[in-house]
Design a protein around this motif. Structure first.
Motif, PDB file in Angstrom:
ATOM      1  N   PHE A   7       0.832  -1.209   0.000  1.00 39.81           N
ATOM      2  CA  PHE A   7       0.000   0.000   0.000  1.00 39.81           C
ATOM      3  C   PHE A   7       0.864   1.257   0.000  1.00 39.81           C
ATOM      4  CE2 PHE A   7      -2.351   3.304   2.374  1.00 39.81           C
ATOM      5  CZ  PHE A   7      -3.456   3.428   1.542  1.00 39.81           C
ATOM      6  N   ALA A   8       1.987   1.202   0.711  1.00 38.50           N
ATOM      7  CA  ALA A   8       2.904   2.348   0.757  1.00 38.50           C
ATOM      8  C   ALA A   8       3.409   2.694  -0.646  1.00 38.50           C
ATOM      9  CB  ALA A   8       4.073   2.047   1.683  1.00 38.50           C
ATOM     10  N   HIS A   9       3.693   1.668  -1.447  1.00 37.31           N
ATOM     11  CA  HIS A   9       4.123   1.924  -2.821  1.00 37.31           C
ATOM     12  C   HIS A   9       2.999   2.567  -3.630  1.00 37.31           C
ATOM     13  CE1 HIS A   9       4.943   1.067  -7.087  1.00 37.31           C
ATOM     14  NE2 HIS A   9       6.208   1.229  -6.740  1.00 37.31           N
ATOM     15  N   SER A  10       1.769   2.126  -3.402  1.00 35.35           N
ATOM     16  CA  SER A  10       0.624   2.711  -4.094  1.00 35.35           C
ATOM     17  C   SER A  10       0.525   4.204  -3.818  1.00 35.35           C
ATOM     18  CB  SER A  10      -0.673   2.021  -3.652  1.00 35.35           C
ATOM     19  OG  SER A  10      -0.668   0.651  -3.967  1.00 35.35           O
ATOM     20  N   VAL A  11       0.650   4.554  -2.553  1.00 31.67           N
ATOM     21  CA  VAL A  11       0.566   5.957  -2.157  1.00 31.67           C
ATOM     22  C   VAL A  11       1.729   6.749  -2.743  1.00 31.67           C
ATOM     23  CG1 VAL A  11       0.606   7.549  -0.193  1.00 31.67           C
ATOM     24  CG2 VAL A  11      -0.703   5.417  -0.048  1.00 31.67           C
ATOM     25  N   LEU A  12       2.928   6.191  -2.665  1.00 29.28           N
ATOM     26  CA  LEU A  12       4.112   6.868  -3.195  1.00 29.28           C
ATOM     27  C   LEU A  12       3.974   7.111  -4.694  1.00 29.28           C
ATOM     28  CD1 LEU A  12       7.000   7.940  -2.841  1.00 29.28           C
ATOM     29  CD2 LEU A  12       7.820   5.585  -3.189  1.00 29.28           C
ATOM     30  N   PHE A  13       3.487   6.122  -5.403  1.00 24.96           N
ATOM     31  CA  PHE A  13       3.316   6.251  -6.850  1.00 24.96           C
ATOM     32  C   PHE A  13       2.334   7.377  -7.171  1.00 24.96           C
ATOM     33  CE2 PHE A  13       1.686   5.374 -11.036  1.00 24.96           C
ATOM     34  CZ  PHE A  13       2.776   4.866 -11.741  1.00 24.96           C
TER      35      PHE A  13
END
Length: 383
Positions: A357-363
């Protein structure tokens, strides 16, 4: 509600914000750290049913229809010009979607160009023809032509019903066992293969035995109900345009949109007894279900933003919404370019759901930062 707000420029900022929130969530769900670890709301329903992720696509088409009520008003006395605009824009959107499918425009192996005639033939042989933007283009074309042909809200409302009835009739009349609304029995799958060829359609859905089906959730038949979603947004846009044309937005209008949304949800739930809510087939119950939530969301934002003037918390979504097409294109190009840098998100963000999920937000934040630069420079990419 008796609240009323005078609009300074006649622009519905809440619509930009809803579109922006939709495309932001799209950037997130399409780019997890790993597909193996995702929170349930970030995943699509396997077939029937609807998760928050399943609302993204119809929200975008609903917003498109709503915007058409404003953008096409200038062609009230120029049907020929309006129809030509619809055709040109549809072709442009379809072409961009197809180009994204083709990117990086040559066969690769581990990020490197692969030479040889056989490699090029295999690469072309396996390229998908339809996709998200292609469905949007087809829905926009059908909806736009119906708008100029039928003109009045009553006739357009009848067209929505007609499209849904005709689509359902096709599924039921030509569907096979175990049912017309199943992956195995839907005629939509057969149409995809007949028109496009087995290798040019999506293979992401699996039969019960685990084998992949040649079925395109953005195939040509579903454009009928995709257009219905667009026309639903158009009718709500007409309702709001009456107020914005006069320079004011009233709480009574917002209340109507909210009530219509609730009624749409109720009708969808009733219809789902016989016709399942299914994004993959874009069933009529799905049109009403997603449309109902879109109306409720838009009513909330109109009241908060356009009437009450609460804008600051929604500014990031406005930035995304005013360049939504660019956000979609940029997110696709970045994700498909990972191979050239030998980057795999799962290597760093694949440990669990939180990391993914952290990658989703970062993207999504990276896309937002890029669009913020364009916003500050007043650069808005429109077709």
């Amino acid at each position: 509600m008796n609240a009323q707000k005078t609009l300074t420029k006649g622009r519905l900022e809440s619509l930009d914000i809803l579109r922006g929130a939709t495309v932001t969530f799209m950037c997130m769900v399409n780019n997890p750290g790993t597909w193996a670890h995702m929170y349930a709301p970030m995943e699509h329903a396997h077939w029937a049913g609807c998760t928050p992720t399943d609302l993204i696509y119809p929200f975008f088409i609903f917003c498109m229809g709503c915007a058409m009520a404003f953008s096409l008003s200038k062609f009230a006395n120029d049907t020929k010009g309006g129809v030509w605009k619809i055709i040109k824009r549809s072709l442009a959107i379809f072409a961009i979607g197809f180009a994204l499918n083709m990117y990086p425009f040559f066969p690769t192996d581990n990020g490197h160009l692969v030479f040889g005639w056989d490699n090029w033939v295999d690469w072309l042989h396996g390229k998908r023809i339809f996709g998200v933007l292609q469905r949007i283009a087809c829905s926009y074309l059908i909806a736009g032509l119906l708008i100029f042909w039928l003109k009045t809200p009553a006739k357009i409302g009848a067209a929505i019903a007609g499209l849904c009835v005709a689509y359902t009739a096709i599924l039921v009349a030509f569907g096979t066992e175990p049912g017309p609304f199943t992956l195995e029995g839907t005629v939509s799958r057969k149409i995809d293969v007949a028109l496009l060829g087995d290798t040019h359609v999506y293979h992401g859905y699996a039969y019960g035995d685990g084998t992949r089906a040649a079925f395109d959730p953005e195939g040509p038949l579903g454009a009928m109900t995709g257009a219905a979603s667009c026309l639903l947004g158009y009718l709500i846009g007409l309702l709001l345009r009456k107020d914005t044309k006069a320079g004011t937005l009233s709480g009574d209008t917002v209340s109507k949109v909210f009530v219509f949304g609730m009624l749409s949800l109720a009708l969808a739930e009733l219809m789902s007894i016989w016709i399942p809510i299914c994004k993959a087939l874009w069933t009529p119950s799905y049109v009403l279900y997603a449309g109902g939530w879109a109306m409720i969301g838009l009513a909330f934002l109109v009241y908060c933003v356009d009437i009450k003037g609460v804008k600051a918390p929604f500014k990031p979504f406005k930035v995304m919404g005013m360049n939504a097409m660019m956000a979609f294109i940029l997110s696709a190009l970045i994700a498909k370019s990972y191979q050239f840098f030998h980057y795999s998100p799962s290597t760093y963000f694949g440990a669990n759901e939180l990391a993914s999920f952290a990658h989703s937000v970062l993207f999504a934040l990276i896309i937002m930062a890029c669009l913020w630069v364009l916003y500050r420079r007043k650069i808005f990419i429109k077709l």
